[in-house]
Design a protein around this motif. Structure first.
Motif, PDB file in Angstrom:
ATOM      1  N   CYS C 148      32.363  46.227  46.840  1.00 49.05           N
ATOM      2  CA  CYS C 148      33.165  45.832  45.679  1.00 49.05           C
ATOM      3  C   CYS C 148      33.242  46.929  44.631  1.00 49.05           C
ATOM      4  CB  CYS C 148      32.560  44.570  45.065  1.00 49.05           C
ATOM      5  SG  CYS C 148      33.381  44.036  43.582  1.00 49.05           S
ATOM      6  N   CYS C 151      37.186  45.292  40.477  1.00 46.92           N
ATOM      7  CA  CYS C 151      38.518  45.391  39.870  1.00 46.92           C
ATOM      8  C   CYS C 151      38.988  44.049  39.320  1.00 46.92           C
ATOM      9  CB  CYS C 151      39.521  45.905  40.891  1.00 46.92           C
ATOM     10  SG  CYS C 151      39.896  44.691  42.161  1.00 46.92           S
ATOM     11  N   TYR C 152      38.281  42.987  39.655  1.00 51.38           N
ATOM     12  CA  TYR C 152      38.585  41.633  39.182  1.00 51.38           C
ATOM     13  C   TYR C 152      39.884  41.058  39.759  1.00 51.38           C
ATOM     14  CZ  TYR C 152      34.805  41.946  35.763  1.00 51.38           C
ATOM     15  OH  TYR C 152      33.576  42.071  35.173  1.00 51.38           O
ATOM     16  N   CYS C 154      40.328  39.730  42.661  1.00 46.07           N
ATOM     17  CA  CYS C 154      40.096  38.507  43.432  1.00 46.07           C
ATOM     18  C   CYS C 154      39.890  37.305  42.534  1.00 46.07           C
ATOM     19  CB  CYS C 154      38.920  38.673  44.385  1.00 46.07           C
ATOM     20  SG  CYS C 154      37.388  39.142  43.588  1.00 46.07           S
ATOM     21  N   CYS C 198      42.372  42.602  47.780  1.00 41.88           N
ATOM     22  CA  CYS C 198      41.159  43.357  47.484  1.00 41.88           C
ATOM     23  C   CYS C 198      41.422  44.817  47.851  1.00 41.88           C
ATOM     24  CB  CYS C 198      39.975  42.817  48.275  1.00 41.88           C
ATOM     25  SG  CYS C 198      38.480  43.784  48.001  1.00 41.88           S
ATOM     26  N   TYR C 203      36.730  41.553  51.098  1.00 45.42           N
ATOM     27  CA  TYR C 203      37.231  40.416  51.863  1.00 45.42           C
ATOM     28  C   TYR C 203      38.030  40.982  53.027  1.00 45.42           C
ATOM     29  CZ  TYR C 203      36.286  38.301  47.349  1.00 45.42           C
ATOM     30  OH  TYR C 203      35.703  37.914  46.174  1.00 45.42           O
TER      31      TYR C 203
HETATM   32  S1  SF4 Z   1      39.159  42.298  44.651  1.00 48.22           S
HETATM   33 FE1  SF4 Z   1      37.242  41.401  43.993  1.00 48.22          FE
HETATM   34  S2  SF4 Z   1      35.829  41.864  45.619  1.00 48.22           S
HETATM   35 FE2  SF4 Z   1      37.575  43.251  45.907  1.00 48.22          FE
HETATM   36  S3  SF4 Z   1      36.973  45.109  44.831  1.00 48.22           S
HETATM   37 FE3  SF4 Z   1      38.119  43.856  43.399  1.00 48.22          FE
HETATM   38  S4  SF4 Z   1      36.557  42.669  42.298  1.00 48.22           S
HETATM   39 FE4  SF4 Z   1      35.613  43.484  44.139  1.00 48.22          FE
END
Ligand code: SF4
Ligand code: SF4
Ligand code: SF4
Ligand code: FES
Lengths: 425, 158, 810
Positions: C148, C151-152, C154, C198, C203
């Motif tokens: 991870c 990046c927020y 998800c 993501c 994921y």
């Molecule tokens: S989408 Fe969620 S799990 Fe994937 S890198 Fe960004 S914060 Fe992390």
């Protein structure tokens, strides 16, 4: 010592208890509120605040008068007033001292500020470590309500205002106003860049004015005594009012002192705090909490106000003066501060979330004999980049590191070259 | 199980505010006081009371210093390790506590009495070195004073 | 329309465009992690920093956070900006595992790309990496938190965009953790999109784990055929097996996302029991011979009983090519059909909807999200057309309002108003609404006072942009026409009232264009029963699974002289066939589909076909048996097989297809490539098929008061026949239950959790009872679940008397 300067906020401070409501009223408390509700109009309150040049006492120093007038006349209701009693800035404990002394001054200040923007809901956001203050506030709010000073139809007017105390779960970032508003709404307290501004769309999307405890406490006095009186309290012409300084570290009498803005640092240390502890030499201080830079002996006589510190490329911050003597290792001190910021970063943006642990690692290596000369430019570049973080947390957090390299590069080099901390030998 | 009384008190409190979510921390604190820590069971109950999902509440619970998602001792000792307390020797206090209690930082004594945790500046720099025990501040502390404090807490339980 | 300069090139963009998007229009891809066009800007990752050298904004700023403004001069190559971005990437890599060579995201990882592009190659950080424990998130999404980069995307996607509340962010600082409060199956049926959004490999697609690298796959633009919305996707195949779907952005249809039924429903194309062998009476033979045999059987039947004795049923899921060739064949030869709906009601429903969909009213799935008020009539979005629910969620997020009038316990991941009305009351409510909208006071139909028709009419009339969404599964043609009238009534007061139908079948819209007067399988069975039809050709229409009266079907099949089945799924029907011809799923045939709003879309063939290597070689690779031909490559595109049945021996079917497509319907024009992706010419569709006058009294109005209406309905997972074959989705399916309002359960003397048996005309259906307080009174909803033999009553909407219900003791 301090008796030579006029006392405003802590005038009636008792050693071990608060000023009760009746004591506060005897000393002229709630007079400003009565006058405003009966004789003055809203605009007058706002004008006085603006004229008094009251700058926010929570750290950022934003003019309180301007903030009040950013709530639009035709903004929707209900409107909120938030009192920031989170005071999480390391070294800062002025609000704690004040809340344990003059809760009613805050309540009156909140009622006045709320009145000026027609807010009906007041919230005091308080850090969990100040549970005793939270209890005092809740009790005194109840008493004030019983006396018609809060609640419905205050002092017989048509003005309603209620205050509740909101306890934080405890995190530094909650002191940042946008994060605090998120926390108040039961959301994760990450900061939120404007727009929208809180005064436009704050709590639950409604206009919200947020001020620090000390700022709000000044309001009754300004309303009562006028802007000029307030400005005259300060020693320097650009400054206005007194300031609660909290001094800690290597002085003989650490504590919270109400002093005019513009007072010399040397005077605070020598006159108020009884000089350096154990006859040590003043080496440096942080003038306003952990997110300000070091002032060295070169600035020993600096006038402590917003402008003078800005000129010295520093900040008055919260007025939390943390004093170091010549036994202190500035690398280790900076490492400690960096640990703080690494731990308290809210985790929202990359430079801050990852940068502080990185900087901590580099500083730890320098302090513990694993430093390399190449680290210094790395640290400098990284600090510069941390200014491009999402909120003011990271620029505050690198202030000490940047000023370490600016003022104590020799000491840092001594660590690197001597493969360890010279103060530990 | 949540006692009916506490549950109805909280329900009433929540009903009084405009937005249940604003009560999240208070409800968490109340359940934490009841269970000793903010357990999964407490999380589910709090979420229920507030009309939030367990995850939404966990997003908050895991953010804050004084919400414990894992079991802690009867007394949680938070030693301030920020600048002024550090200058005044918090490390000695920690070393002494670890030694006396036979635990590491972050640990809980075998008898379940004490948990030792660090904490950032608690706003008592004028009383450094300072610690919080069950949200009560103690300071400035010497090793002796600390010993006496531990003794008193122990005695209260025997 | 601000004009700005980016890297010395000028560009003019609409107001509100972010600088990062303006640059993209110039082909300059500014790095980004947190920014996503569907999620907007939040300024968290800081990797999109650029330098603003002149104009209203100065200094290094995040290009995703700043609106393009006149006079801006932007440099993406500014030294400080580049160095900052390099640092951001270095920061993101502090804790990231260094396992790109073995990471399942490797090769299609945004982090990998930007790390290389950003020039961060050497690790300088000497500290330890923090690690996380992964969670089991269910059968679809694999969790690998160490990758991870916070990046927020998800948590924002999951909570804000989809409205589900079981995945998010916990912790603080560099220890933030993205996942669930406790391990467990993700609740959102849109969770699979986490994989796409993501920017790294936290994921990943669980069913396709370890199957291959993305560059190993044969990847082609394709379509989802698991409901009528026609979401766009990219299908991947490896070793002759379809292994993955990803959402393919189409801003006019599905936006950036697809639902999990669509994402994981592909397994039918590659499972072991997919029929690949042509058969004559159960005996395998070369496909040409079998085709010839079938053709002969048809010819003989025609000779003996006339051309009308041959009937064709075809699936509303089949490609436009197949439908066209089938239509052409029937037309040319005078065969009966084609029938492309099961019951008369369903056929009429579909055709009514299509004929009501005037060009000025039709709106796309994407346009739905811009509605202010959406009235959903007789539709259960999450269960019938999942992505519709996601569109409606966006309506609600933008401050709009959704009202659902449906007897079922409709659930949506956001706040909406639900009028749970009895099916028999729907028509009256709609009529009253139309009157009120037209400014006439309507006599209130007999509905609870909470359903305030006047208020609703006022709300719709005052809405800046109302849309009527109407289902076609549980309603009657009359109500479907009324929904159209309602939209038209709104159109009189609004320039932008919209109408949106959902249909049964991915190509149901095209199926509606087969005839003006639709033919149903039900009608064909009538003709079989009266001896008029002697030979039936079932084209990709698995009557066994889908026709709502299995007993009747079986009896009818027995009466036939001959059955010819063309299909790509295994079914007992195939074994009944005198001739069975295996066909190709869309991954092999490609083709065109028309979605429920009339949009013509194309799917490319993804692979040549043949039995997956996993099956032929027992996962062993390369296969040890050598042959000139690929094993299992016999299946033909259905249209080719039909052409072969209908045409001359050995004739080249391509010209035949061309004519068939050209003749298909004046509204459908395939002659220009631009037509694909656009809405067909709705103007060219006859709009007078249905009269929307006074209601033809529905029979059930006469139903005794103690009756319930039994609805056999769709569920997100478990009912749609193709996706129900996907092993990955098995765990997502809830067990079939009969849902009733709790009061109804009591009234009928049933018990929650206990089975109820419905007996009707000698047929029985037994299913456990579940209370659902959102259901309308007098209604019972049972899913057309593949684990349930629901094909008993001949219709999916029937009236059941109390005496026909029996509470079972177990
Ligand atoms: S989408 Fe969620 S799990 Fe994937 S890198 Fe960004 S914060 Fe992390
Ligand atoms: S600078 Fe730090 S505290 Fe501020 S948003 Fe970024 S991570 Fe959070
Ligand atoms: S909504 Fe329908 S078309 Fe879209 S992905 Fe899901 S099943 Fe497929
Ligand atoms: S893409 Fe702009 S800050 Fe993340």
């Amino acid at each position: 010592m301090t008796a030579t300067y006029p006392q405003v906020l802590l005038k009636n401070r008792k050693p071990d208890r608060i000023t009760t409501l009746s004591e506060y009223r005897e000393a002229g408390g709630y007079e400003a509120l009565r006058r405003v509700l009966t004789e003055m109009d809203r605009q007058e309150v706002k004008t006085r605040l603006a004229d008094a040049l009251l700058l926010g006492r929570g750290g950022a120093g934003f003019p309180a008068g301007i903030k009040v007038s950013t709530v639009a006349e035709d903004a929707p209701f209900p409107r909120y007033l938030v009192c920031n009693a989170d005071e999480m800035e390391p070294g800062t404990f002025k609000d704690r001292v004040f809340l344990h002394a003059e809760p009613h001054m805050l309540i009156e200040g909140m009622a006045l500020a709320a009145y000026s923007i027609r807010a009906s809901h007041g919230i005091i956001f308080i850090r969990p470590e100040y549970e005793s203050a939270a209890k005092i506030l809740e009790r005194e709010i109840g008493i004030a309500r019983g006396e018609g000073l809060l609640g419905e139809r205050i002092l017989g007017s048509d003005y309603d205002f209620e205050i509740v105390v909101h306890r934080s779960g405890g995190r530094y970032i909650c002191g940042e106003v946008t994060a605090q508003l998120n926390a108040l709404q039961g959301r994760r307290p990450n900061p939120k860049q404007p727009p929208p501004y809180a005064t436009d769309k704050g709590l639950w999307g409604l206009p919200t004015l947020a001020n620090n405890v000390e700022t709000l406490a000044c309001i009754p006095h300004i309303v009562k005594n006028g802007a000029q009186w307030f400005k005259d309290l300060a020693l320097t012409p650009e400054a206005a009012g007194t300031k609660l300084f909290c001094v800690s570290g290597k002085v003989n009498r650490p504590g919270c002192y109400e002093l005019p803005l513009g007072i010399k640092l040397s005077e605070i240390i020598e006159t108020c705090c009884g000089g350096m502890k154990d006859g040590a030499t003043f080496k440096a201080c942080l003038p306003g909490g952990a997110s300000t830079g070091y002032l060295t002996a070169d600035h020993y006589h600096i006038e402590m106000d917003f402008d003078s510190l800005k000129k010295a490329r520093n900040r008055l911050g919260t007025g939390a003066v943390m004093v170091f003597d010549h036994h202190c290792c500035m690398v280790a001190a900076t490492l400690n501060l960096t640990e703080f910021f690494a731990r308290e970063s809210c985790g929202w943006c990359t430079p801050c979330r990852e940068g502080f642990p990185y900087l901590r690692d580099l500083l730890w290596r320098i302090e513990n004999g694993q430093g390399e000369a190449g680290f210094i430019p790395m640290i400098k570049t990284m600090c510069r980049h941390l200014w491009k973080s999402y909120c003011a947390f990271a620029p505050g957090g690198v202030a000490s590191i940047e000023s370490l390299l600016m003022n104590f590069e020799d000491e840092v080099m001594a660590h690197i070259e001597g493969k360890g901390c010279p103060f530990k030998k | 199980m949540l006692p009916e009384k506490l549950k109805s008190e909280l329900t009433a409190q929540i009903a009084r505010v405009d937005h249940p979510r604003e009560m999240a921390i208070d409800v968490i604190n109340a359940l934490q006081d009841h269970y000793g820590y903010f357990s999964d069971e407490a999380l589910a109950q709090a979420a229920d009371l507030l009309g939030m999902s367990p995850l939404e509440l966990d997003e908050l619970a895991t953010f804050y210093t004084f919400i414990y998602r894992e079991p802690v001792g009867k007394h949680v000792i938070h030693v301030c390790d920020s600048l002024i307390c550090w200058m005044e020797g918090d490390e000695n206090l920690v070393a002494h506590l670890c030694d006396r209690l036979g635990i590491q930082m972050g640990g809980t004594t075998a008898d379940g009495l004490f948990t030792l945790l660090p904490v950032c500046c608690i706003g008592y720099c004028d009383r450094a070195p300072a610690i919080l025990v069950d949200r009560q501040v103690h300071g400035p502390l010497t090793i002796d004073a600390l010993d006496r404090l531990i003794d008193t807490l122990r005695e209260n339980h025997s | 329309m601000p004009t700005l300069k980016i890297d010395n090139r000028e560009i003019n963009v609409p107001a509100g465009t972010k600088v990062i998007e303006a640059a993209e229009r110039l082909g300059i891809m500014i790095p980004r992690f947190c920014f996503h066009p569907a999620l907007g800007s939040v300024g968290a990752c800081r990797v999109c920093a650029v330098a603003f050298t002149e104009g209203p904004v100065k200094g290094i700023q995040m290009s995703c956070m700043i609106d393009a403004q006149d006079g801006m001069v932007v440099s993406t190559t500014d030294a400080e900006a580049v160095d900052f971005r390099r640092h951001v990437i270095e920061f993101l890599m502090l804790n990231h595992p260094h396992d790109c060579p073995v990471c399942d995201e490797g090769g299609h990882c945004l982090l990998q790309d930007l790390t290389v592009a950003g020039g961060h190659g050497l690790r300088r950080y000497r500290g330890l990496k923090r690690t996380h424990i992964n969670q089991d998130l269910g059968p679809l999404v694999q969790h690998e938190m160490n990758r991870c980069i916070q990046c927020y995307r998800c948590s924002r996607y999951y909570q804000e965009f989809t409205g589900y509340r079981d995945l998010g962010v916990m912790g603080i600082g560099s220890r933030v953790y993205f996942g669930r409060s406790a391990p467990g199956m993700l609740e959102s049926p849109f969770a699979g999109n986490l994989i796409d959004i993501c920017p790294t490999g936290v994921y990943t697609d669980k069913p396709s784990r370890y199957i291959g690298r993305r560059w190993d796959y044969q990847r082609q633009p394709s379509l989802c055929i698991h409901c009528s919305l026609g979401c766009n996707l990219t299908a991947s195949a490896r070793y002759r097996q379809v292994v993955r779907h990803e959402a393919r952005p189409n801003l006019e249809v599905n936006g950036h996302f697809i639902c999990d039924r669509g994402r994981y429903g592909y397994a039918y194309a590659s499972i072991a029991d997919r029929p690949r062998q042509a058969m004559a009476a159960g005996t395998p033979g070369p496909i040409v011979d079998i085709l010839a045999g079938a053709r002969e059987a048809i010819q003989q039947t025609v000779e003996k009983h006339g051309p009308g004795s041959v009937a064709v049923v075809v699936s509303p899921r089949s490609s436009l090519e197949t439908l066209a060739v089938v239509k052409e064949a029937c037309g040319q030869h005078g065969w009966t059909g084609p029938a492309a709906a099961h019951t008369n009601r369903q056929a009429l429903n579909r055709n009514t909807a299509v004929s009501c969909l005037r060009p000025e009213l039709a709106v796309s799935l994407a346009a739905d999200t811009e509605a202010h008020d959406v009235l959903v009539i007789g539709a259960d979005p999450l269960n019938e057309a999942p992505m519709l629910a996601l569109s409606l969620r966006q309506v609600q997020r933008r401050g709009g309002h959704v009202i659902v009038i449906d007897p079922r316990g409709v659930q949506l991941p956001f706040d909406f108003d639900h009028w749970a009305v009895h099916p028999s009351a729907m028509g009256a409510i709609l009529q009253a609404l139309i009157q009120e909208i037209g400014g006439h006071r309507a006599t209130a139909p007999d509905t609870p006072a909470t359903f305030d028709i006047t208020k609703l009419a006022r709300r719709l009339n005052a809405s800046p942009r109302p849309v009527v969404v109407c289902g076609t599964d549980i309603l009657t043609p009359h109500e479907i026409a009324l929904a159209g009238d309602l939209a038209r009534a709104l159109r009189r007061t609004h320039k932008v009232a919209g109408l949106f139908y959902t249909l049964a079948g991915a190509n149901a819209f095209a199926a509606a264009l087969l005839h003006d007067q639709p033919v149903s399988t039900e009608a064909v069975l009538d003709r079989i029963e009266d001896g008029g039809v002697r030979l039936l050709v079932a084209v990709e229409q698995d009557l066994w699974r889908e026709f709502p009266d299995r007993k009747r079907l079986q009896a009818a099949l027995k009466r036939l002289d001959h059955l010819v089945v063309l299909d790509y799924v295994d079914s007992p029907l195939n074994r009944e066939a005198g001739h069975f011809i295996p066909t190709q799923p869309l991954y092999e045939s490609g083709g065109h589909w028309i979605n429920q709003e009339g949009r013509l879309q194309a799917a490319s063939p993804v692979m040549a076909g043949g039995e997956p290597i996993e099956i032929t070689g027992g996962s062993d690779h390369p296969p040890r048996v050598f042959d000139r031909r690929i094993p299992g490559d016999e299946p033909l595109a259905a249209w080719r097989a039909v052409a072969a049945l209908a045409g001359e021996d050995e004739a080249d079917p391509a010209p035949q297809l061309k004519t068939a497509l050209a003749d298909f319907h004046p509204a459908v024009n395939l002659s220009t490539p631009e037509a694909t992706g656009q809405r067909i010419d709705l103007e060219a569709i006859a709009h007078d098929l249905v009269e929307s006058g006074p209601a033809p009294e529905p029979a059930e109005d006469d139903a005794p008061a103690d009756a319930v209406v039994l609805l056999l309905v769709d569920w997100t997972f478990g009912t749609e026949p193709l996706s129900a074959m996907a092993p990955a989705l098995t765990r997502m399916e809830a067990a079939p239950v009969a849902r009733l309002h709790p009061d109804e359960i009591a009234r009928l003397g049933l018990a929650e959790g206990r089975p109820v048996t419905v007996s009707l005309n000698g047929n029985r259906l037994t299913v456990p009872v579940q209370a659902d307080p959102r259901m309308a009174a007098g209604v019972m909803a049972v899913p057309r679940h593949h684990l349930l033999e629901w094909q008993v009553f001949g219709e999916t909407r029937v009236i059941v008397k109390r005496s026909q219900l029996k509470a079972e003791s177990e």
